[in-house]
Design a protein around this motif. Structure first.
Motif, PDB file in Angstrom:
ATOM      1  N   GLU A  69      79.776  21.163  71.286  1.00  0.00           N
ATOM      2  CA  GLU A  69      80.495  22.434  71.435  1.00  0.00           C
ATOM      3  C   GLU A  69      79.552  23.623  71.252  1.00  0.00           C
ATOM      4  O   GLU A  69      79.716  24.655  71.908  1.00  0.00           O
ATOM      5  CB  GLU A  69      81.649  22.513  70.434  1.00  0.00           C
ATOM      6  N   ILE A  70      78.582  23.475  70.366  1.00  0.00           N
ATOM      7  CA  ILE A  70      77.589  24.529  70.179  1.00  0.00           C
ATOM      8  C   ILE A  70      76.751  24.667  71.447  1.00  0.00           C
ATOM      9  O   ILE A  70      76.449  25.787  71.898  1.00  0.00           O
ATOM     10  CB  ILE A  70      76.677  24.215  68.977  1.00  0.00           C
ATOM     11  N   VAL A  72      66.344  30.330  64.971  1.00  0.00           N
ATOM     12  CA  VAL A  72      67.546  30.551  64.176  1.00  0.00           C
ATOM     13  C   VAL A  72      67.613  29.442  63.133  1.00  0.00           C
ATOM     14  O   VAL A  72      67.699  28.255  63.473  1.00  0.00           O
ATOM     15  CB  VAL A  72      68.815  30.540  65.047  1.00  0.00           C
ATOM     16  N   PHE A  73      67.522  29.825  61.867  1.00  0.00           N
ATOM     17  CA  PHE A  73      67.612  28.876  60.758  1.00  0.00           C
ATOM     18  C   PHE A  73      69.025  28.915  60.190  1.00  0.00           C
ATOM     19  O   PHE A  73      69.482  29.958  59.708  1.00  0.00           O
ATOM     20  CB  PHE A  73      66.620  29.236  59.651  1.00  0.00           C
ATOM     21  N   LEU A  74      69.710  27.773  60.218  1.00  0.00           N
ATOM     22  CA  LEU A  74      71.047  27.661  59.650  1.00  0.00           C
ATOM     23  C   LEU A  74      70.972  26.812  58.388  1.00  0.00           C
ATOM     24  O   LEU A  74      70.649  25.622  58.449  1.00  0.00           O
ATOM     25  CB  LEU A  74      72.006  27.024  60.658  1.00  0.00           C
ATOM     26  N   ALA A  75      71.233  27.432  57.233  1.00  0.00           N
ATOM     27  CA  ALA A  75      71.166  26.737  55.938  1.00  0.00           C
ATOM     28  C   ALA A  75      69.885  25.928  55.811  1.00  0.00           C
ATOM     29  O   ALA A  75      69.906  24.709  55.601  1.00  0.00           O
ATOM     30  CB  ALA A  75      72.383  25.836  55.754  1.00  0.00           C
ATOM     31  N   HIS A  85      77.318  26.202  59.099  1.00  0.00           N
ATOM     32  CA  HIS A  85      77.924  27.445  59.565  1.00  0.00           C
ATOM     33  C   HIS A  85      78.439  27.371  60.991  1.00  0.00           C
ATOM     34  O   HIS A  85      79.390  28.076  61.357  1.00  0.00           O
ATOM     35  CB  HIS A  85      76.913  28.581  59.420  1.00  0.00           C
ATOM     36  N   ALA A  86      77.848  26.524  61.820  1.00  0.00           N
ATOM     37  CA  ALA A  86      78.288  26.402  63.207  1.00  0.00           C
ATOM     38  C   ALA A  86      79.538  25.537  63.334  1.00  0.00           C
ATOM     39  O   ALA A  86      80.071  25.387  64.431  1.00  0.00           O
ATOM     40  CB  ALA A  86      77.169  25.805  64.064  1.00  0.00           C
ATOM     41  N   PHE A  87      80.038  24.999  62.210  1.00  0.00           N
ATOM     42  CA  PHE A  87      81.214  24.138  62.238  1.00  0.00           C
ATOM     43  C   PHE A  87      82.353  24.675  61.360  1.00  0.00           C
ATOM     44  O   PHE A  87      83.277  23.946  61.032  1.00  0.00           O
ATOM     45  CB  PHE A  87      80.840  22.724  61.794  1.00  0.00           C
ATOM     46  N   LYS A 131      85.708  26.986  60.496  1.00  0.00           N
ATOM     47  CA  LYS A 131      86.902  27.226  61.301  1.00  0.00           C
ATOM     48  C   LYS A 131      86.887  28.644  61.859  1.00  0.00           C
ATOM     49  O   LYS A 131      86.165  29.523  61.379  1.00  0.00           O
ATOM     50  CB  LYS A 131      88.163  26.981  60.469  1.00  0.00           C
ATOM     51  N   GLU A 132      87.681  28.837  62.891  1.00  0.00           N
ATOM     52  CA  GLU A 132      87.775  30.154  63.521  1.00  0.00           C
ATOM     53  C   GLU A 132      88.541  31.126  62.613  1.00  0.00           C
ATOM     54  O   GLU A 132      89.397  30.714  61.838  1.00  0.00           O
ATOM     55  CB  GLU A 132      88.474  30.029  64.878  1.00  0.00           C
ATOM     56  N   PRO A 133      88.237  32.433  62.704  1.00  0.00           N
ATOM     57  CA  PRO A 133      87.314  33.073  63.648  1.00  0.00           C
ATOM     58  C   PRO A 133      85.872  33.181  63.136  1.00  0.00           C
ATOM     59  O   PRO A 133      85.026  33.726  63.815  1.00  0.00           O
ATOM     60  CB  PRO A 133      87.915  34.458  63.811  1.00  0.00           C
ATOM     61  N   THR A 134      85.620  32.641  61.910  1.00  0.00           N
ATOM     62  CA  THR A 134      84.288  32.789  61.317  1.00  0.00           C
ATOM     63  C   THR A 134      83.219  32.138  62.185  1.00  0.00           C
ATOM     64  O   THR A 134      82.137  32.699  62.398  1.00  0.00           O
ATOM     65  CB  THR A 134      84.261  32.172  59.909  1.00  0.00           C
ATOM     66  N   ARG A 135      83.522  30.947  62.711  1.00  0.00           N
ATOM     67  CA  ARG A 135      82.546  30.221  63.530  1.00  0.00           C
ATOM     68  C   ARG A 135      82.095  31.053  64.725  1.00  0.00           C
ATOM     69  O   ARG A 135      80.894  31.227  64.962  1.00  0.00           O
ATOM     70  CB  ARG A 135      83.156  28.907  63.995  1.00  0.00           C
ATOM     71  N   SER A 136      83.034  31.576  65.493  1.00  0.00           N
ATOM     72  CA  SER A 136      82.689  32.353  66.685  1.00  0.00           C
ATOM     73  C   SER A 136      81.975  33.649  66.324  1.00  0.00           C
ATOM     74  O   SER A 136      81.094  34.111  67.067  1.00  0.00           O
ATOM     75  CB  SER A 136      83.941  32.657  67.511  1.00  0.00           C
ATOM     76  N   ALA A 137      82.330  34.230  65.186  1.00  0.00           N
ATOM     77  CA  ALA A 137      81.666  35.463  64.756  1.00  0.00           C
ATOM     78  C   ALA A 137      80.188  35.203  64.470  1.00  0.00           C
ATOM     79  O   ALA A 137      79.315  35.989  64.853  1.00  0.00           O
ATOM     80  CB  ALA A 137      82.364  36.034  63.525  1.00  0.00           C
ATOM     81  N   ILE A 138      79.884  34.070  63.797  1.00  0.00           N
ATOM     82  CA  ILE A 138      78.493  33.734  63.487  1.00  0.00           C
ATOM     83  C   ILE A 138      77.730  33.410  64.759  1.00  0.00           C
ATOM     84  O   ILE A 138      76.606  33.894  64.973  1.00  0.00           O
ATOM     85  CB  ILE A 138      78.437  32.563  62.495  1.00  0.00           C
ATOM     86  N   LEU A 139      78.332  32.603  65.638  1.00  0.00           N
ATOM     87  CA  LEU A 139      77.669  32.268  66.896  1.00  0.00           C
ATOM     88  C   LEU A 139      77.430  33.521  67.739  1.00  0.00           C
ATOM     89  O   LEU A 139      76.389  33.650  68.401  1.00  0.00           O
ATOM     90  CB  LEU A 139      78.496  31.250  67.680  1.00  0.00           C
TER      91      LEU A 139
END
Length: 348
Positions: free
Chosen positions: A25-26, A142-145, A316-318, A320-328
């Motif tokens: 999905e990412i 892009v470094f995620l955690a 962070h890429a997983f 729940k919405e809307p946080t996921r889409s905001a970060i992406l």
């Protein structure tokens, strides 16, 4: 997107014991504008011989396949060099794919999570030291955690494990490496490290021997899934995902710790632009690792950016919405800005 119209290319790098299939999905999200690639780390996913064999059996019609021994592929891993080699191969194939669909070299980005971020950062740091053109070609990371610190398990597990983790990390940090401390403390730390490091290395190696490892190799505890995401649907997918490696060899854990220590000694020279996302209360990759990295490198490039989230979730890429889409969306906007600044010949 039509590859000819893609503005840039993105390589996805997954974290420890998972696989790139989780990131479909990412990949779809970023594939709206970019060419997206990914791969399975050495000993992970279909790069793991046990999981590869299981996939073959299921493809040929078997009702089920046994994968509980998938973690044994980690017996070859005393450090992250095999993972860095896989990353190098994937990155070079990404360059080739990116260039094949365009008359000019387009920018290439890496999005890397957790252990994948440590593999990526240490590889790029190595390539910069060696003046490898692969490192110069990457226009941003892009470094995620990112796994720039050792874990701090919560609850009663932390009471038992954290002192041993802290002891081992302290010894590795000081082993033959002065830390600008006063001479008496320097002598004390070096004496402590010279005794402790070989002792712990030997202990972790013994605990990874056949027979013994069947008893002491840790399985992923329930608390890990609770700290990965706030999405109940994603937690259920994690529970049902049989391609995730569920156990970890202690020798590999010790090797990762040593890699973190080595990276931190030289991380101040990292000068590739980055966007770093971390959680302030993440026990899996604690915030102090990311904060130390930012303090040492943030001034190296005007486009460096940091997103610190007041939460304890690790993936962070997983979320729940809307946080996921905001970060992406924020990641996408950062990469778009880098694309706008890109000069095709500046990195050749």
């Amino acid at each position: 997107i039509d590859p000819e119209n893609a503005k840039a290319c993105v390589l996805l790098v997954h974290g420890m014991n998972e696989h790139i299939g989780r990131y479909h999905e990412i990949a779809q999200y970023f594939a709206r504008q970019y060419i997206v690639t990914g791969f399975d780390h050495h000993a992970h996913g279909l790069s793991n011989p046990v999981l590869q064999q299981a996939d073959s059996e299921l493809t040929q019609g078997a009702a089920q396949a046994e994968v509980s021994d998938a973690y044994l592929a980690q017996t070859q891993l005393s450090d992250l060099q095999p993972l860095r080699r896989y990353l190098q191969q994937a990155l070079r194939q990404t360059f080739a794919l990116c260039d094949s669909a365009s008359e000019v070299k387009r920018p290439v980005f890496i999005i890397a999570h957790s252990l994948g971020a440590l593999v990526t950062a240490s590889y790029l740091l190595q390539s910069l030291v060696e003046d490898d053109p692969d490192g110069r070609r990457v226009q941003g990371v892009v470094f995620l955690a990112p796994a720039f610190a050792v874990s701090e398990p919560p609850g009663w597990r932390g009471w038992l494990a954290t002192p041993l983790i802290a002891l081992s990390f302290h010894a590795e940090t000081h082993f033959l490496q002065p830390q600008d401390e006063p001479l008496p403390l320097l002598i004390l730390n070096q004496a402590f490290a010279v005794v402790t490091v070989p002792l712990l290395d030997g202990l972790f190696d013994v605990l990874s021997w056949p027979g013994i490892r069947a008893v002491v190799s840790p399985t992923s505890p329930a608390w890990v899934r609770g700290y990965l995401t706030d999405s109940e649907a994603e937690k259920q997918r994690l529970h049902n995902d049989h391609w995730i490696v569920r156990r970890t060899l202690l020798r590999f854990v010790k090797g990762i710790e040593e890699e973190i220590v080595r990276f931190r000694r030289h991380m101040n020279t990292f000068n590739i632009p980055y966007y770093l996302v971390y959680s302030e209360h993440d026990p899996i990759t604690p915030a102090w690792g990311a904060q130390d990295f930012v303090a040492a490198t943030y001034h190296h490039h005007v486009h460096n950016a940091v997103l610190a989230l007041p939460m304890h979730y690790h993936q962070h890429a997983f979320l729940k919405e809307p946080t996921r889409s905001a970060i992406l969306g924020q990641i996408e906007r950062w990469m778009q800005h880098r694309v706008q600044q890109y000069e095709p010949n500046e990195q050749e």
